[in-house]
Design a protein around this motif. Structure first.
Motif, PDB file in Angstrom:
ATOM      1  N   LYS A   1       0.803  -1.111  -0.082  1.00 22.03           N
ATOM      2  CA  LYS A   1      -0.039  -0.003  -0.009  1.00 22.03           C
ATOM      3  C   LYS A   1       0.844   1.411  -0.071  1.00 22.03           C
ATOM      4  CE  LYS A   1      -3.997  -1.497  -0.393  1.00 22.03           C
ATOM      5  NZ  LYS A   1      -4.794  -1.255  -2.006  1.00 22.03           N
TER       6      LYS A   1
ATOM      7  N   GLU B   1     -12.757   6.035 -10.786  1.00 20.86           N
ATOM      8  CA  GLU B   1     -13.429   5.892  -9.735  1.00 20.86           C
ATOM      9  C   GLU B   1     -14.189   4.653  -9.553  1.00 20.86           C
ATOM     10  OE1 GLU B   1     -15.778   9.184  -8.902  1.00 20.86           O
ATOM     11  OE2 GLU B   1     -14.294  10.653  -8.438  1.00 20.86           O
TER      12      GLU B   1
ATOM     13  N   GLN C   1     -13.644   1.753  -6.937  1.00 18.45           N
ATOM     14  CA  GLN C   1     -14.667   1.020  -6.270  1.00 18.45           C
ATOM     15  C   GLN C   1     -14.801  -0.681  -6.448  1.00 18.45           C
ATOM     16  OE1 GLN C   1     -18.342   3.196  -7.348  1.00 18.45           O
ATOM     17  NE2 GLN C   1     -17.452   4.918  -6.319  1.00 18.45           N
TER      18      GLN C   1
ATOM     19  N   GLY D   1     -12.269  -2.134  -4.441  1.00 16.88           N
ATOM     20  CA  GLY D   1     -12.191  -1.734  -3.309  1.00 16.88           C
ATOM     21  C   GLY D   1     -10.664  -0.957  -2.822  1.00 16.88           C
TER      22      GLY D   1
ATOM     23  N   ASP E   1     -10.681   2.282  -3.054  1.00 20.34           N
ATOM     24  CA  ASP E   1     -11.000   3.693  -2.387  1.00 20.34           C
ATOM     25  C   ASP E   1     -11.231   3.577  -1.016  1.00 20.34           C
ATOM     26  OD1 ASP E   1     -13.189   1.918  -2.909  1.00 20.34           O
ATOM     27  OD2 ASP E   1     -14.531   3.845  -3.182  1.00 20.34           O
ATOM     28  N   ASP E   2     -11.346   2.318  -0.365  1.00 23.19           N
ATOM     29  CA  ASP E   2     -11.628   1.999   1.000  1.00 23.19           C
ATOM     30  C   ASP E   2     -10.331   2.661   1.847  1.00 23.19           C
ATOM     31  OD1 ASP E   2     -14.073   1.434   0.651  1.00 23.19           O
ATOM     32  OD2 ASP E   2     -13.468  -0.760   0.319  1.00 23.19           O
ATOM     33  N   PRO E   3     -10.416   2.896   3.245  1.00 17.39           N
ATOM     34  CA  PRO E   3      -9.241   3.133   3.944  1.00 17.39           C
ATOM     35  C   PRO E   3      -8.272   1.875   4.045  1.00 17.39           C
ATOM     36  CG  PRO E   3     -11.254   3.782   5.111  1.00 17.39           C
ATOM     37  CD  PRO E   3     -11.476   3.129   3.892  1.00 17.39           C
TER      38      PRO E   3
ATOM     39  N   LYS F   1      -9.685  -0.970   6.251  1.00 14.93           N
ATOM     40  CA  LYS F   1     -10.821  -1.693   5.847  1.00 14.93           C
ATOM     41  C   LYS F   1     -10.392  -2.728   4.717  1.00 14.93           C
ATOM     42  CE  LYS F   1     -15.311  -0.894   4.271  1.00 14.93           C
ATOM     43  NZ  LYS F   1     -16.406  -0.158   3.869  1.00 14.93           N
ATOM     44  N   GLN F   2      -9.470  -2.307   3.936  1.00 19.64           N
ATOM     45  CA  GLN F   2      -8.817  -3.029   2.795  1.00 19.64           C
ATOM     46  C   GLN F   2      -8.369  -4.159   3.270  1.00 19.64           C
ATOM     47  OE1 GLN F   2      -6.823  -1.575  -0.501  1.00 19.64           O
ATOM     48  NE2 GLN F   2      -7.592   0.800   0.155  1.00 19.64           N
TER      49      GLN F   2
ATOM     50  N   ASN G   1     -11.116  -6.573   4.922  1.00 18.78           N
ATOM     51  CA  ASN G   1     -11.957  -7.471   3.818  1.00 18.78           C
ATOM     52  C   ASN G   1     -11.105  -8.294   3.189  1.00 18.78           C
ATOM     53  OD1 ASN G   1     -13.766  -5.527   4.340  1.00 18.78           O
ATOM     54  ND2 ASN G   1     -13.368  -4.281   2.680  1.00 18.78           N
ATOM     55  N   TRP G   2      -9.799  -8.134   2.811  1.00 20.43           N
ATOM     56  CA  TRP G   2      -9.169  -9.149   2.397  1.00 20.43           C
ATOM     57  C   TRP G   2      -8.878 -10.243   3.050  1.00 20.43           C
ATOM     58  CZ3 TRP G   2      -4.045 -10.794   3.748  1.00 20.43           C
ATOM     59  CH2 TRP G   2      -3.496 -11.591   2.927  1.00 20.43           C
TER      60      TRP G   2
END
Length: 333
Positions: free
Chosen positions: A34, A58, A62, A65, A67-69, A72-73, A76-77
């Motif tokens: 990241k 964009e 989306q 994923g 665009d997520d913090p 949170k990414q 989710n992963w």
């Protein structure tokens, strides 16, 4: 019964260590990816960057994923990972598990071939050097090993290509199969020809450690009291090694060879790039350069598990073959 209980405890502690190792590696790798300067959206779009507007960027962000913090990414992963889903590769547009499976089928042949060759050749060279200590043979083998220990895999690969593929024309320059031929028409001989140079390159680089380690262990064995007693009884040469030296130097060599899985995988990454071999190494470089986060993380975890498995197999072999390792062993360490 006690042996089975000890073995179960050993496997339990190793499983806990494997889980914590993979968790730590996943967090560190995710943060490093990241913070990479590579823009995954731009790498995903590629040459069509000028034809893609902000709204489309964009939507792409989306969809993946992005665009997520960051936290949170990762959650989710990780949640998908615990459910058995490694995600979808942004490069190949396929599930990461399928990509790894396909690439690993090529890499495992290369790595196993190189692993066996480096182990057998290195062990033989180490034994020969020790049995002929301080002779010309010993000096030549040591010089050869010290030279190889400082030789990068990619440089050796380029040298092999230049000599055996370009100058002599004995082997193809690269790829895993001949170019321009349907997969159904590719023969076993074609695959072997494309495998020879990468396998030799990877095995040559891996010879040094096992040879030098085996040489030193064999020298220590030859200086022991029971070897002196065997020599007093008239045992010499191969008979002496076979009866008294093989068991004592084989176990350390096996442990070192399985522990070399990390070097084997790292060397395969460079070797596959040089020869354009379609394996995990080439996929790792592509994923890193093109910002394919799901694929890169999947490959990192798979490589860590691969190396951990090698170390585990070495310990199990020690446990089964050498009874001394079962006495007073602490599994928490």
């Amino acid at each position: 019964m006690a042996r089975a209980k000890n073995l179960g405890r050993f496997l339990l502690w190793r499983s806990i260590r494997a889980f914590t190792l993979l968790a730590g590696i996943s967090i560190i790798s995710f943060l490093l990816v990241k913070n990479s300067p590579i823009d995954p959206i731009q790498a995903y779009i590629g040459a069509d960057m000028l034809n893609v507007g902000p709204e489309q960027r964009e939507k792409i962000a989306q969809h993946w994923g992005l665009d997520d913090p960051v936290f949170k990414q990762y959650v989710n992963w990780a949640s998908s990972l615990l459910g058995g889903d490694l995600g979808t590769s942004m490069i190949y547009r396929e599930p990461v598990a399928e990509v790894i499976k396909e690439k690993f089928s090529h890499s495992i042949v290369l790595m196993l071939t190189a692993w066996v060759l480096s182990g057998v050749i290195g062990f033989t060279m180490g034994v020969v050097a020790a049995m002929n200590k301080d002779t010309a043979i010993d000096r030549i083998i040591k010089w050869y090993c010290y030279t190889l220990a400082s030789t990068p895999a990619f440089w050796m690969g380029l040298l092999m290509v230049m000599v055996f593929a370009v100058w002599l024309g004995w082997f193809p320059v690269g790829l895993g199969v001949p170019a321009g031929i349907l997969s159904d028409d590719v023969t076993f001989i074609d695959k072997v020809k494309h495998l020879v140079l990468p396998a030799i390159t990877l095995s040559i680089v891996g010879v040094a450690n096992i040879a030098l380690h085996t040489r030193q262990k064999m020298i220590d064995v030859l200086a022991s009291d029971y070897i002196l007693f065997a020599r007093a009884r008239g045992e010499r040469g191969f008979i002496l090694f076979w009866r008294h030296g093989l068991r004592n130097v084989a176990l350390p060599a096996i442990s070192l060879q399985f522990a070399a899985f990390s070097e084997l995988f790292g060397g395969a990454v460079l070797t596959e790039q040089v020869f354009s071999y379609p394996g995990l190494g080439q996929a790792t470089v592509e994923a890193g350069l093109r910002g394919d986060v799901p694929l890169l993380l999947g490959l990192v975890l798979f490589s860590a598990l691969f190396v951990f498995t090698g170390n585990l197999i070495a310990d199990l072999i020690y446990y089964v073959v050498d009874p001394r390792t079962r006495e007073g062993r602490t599994y928490e360490s």
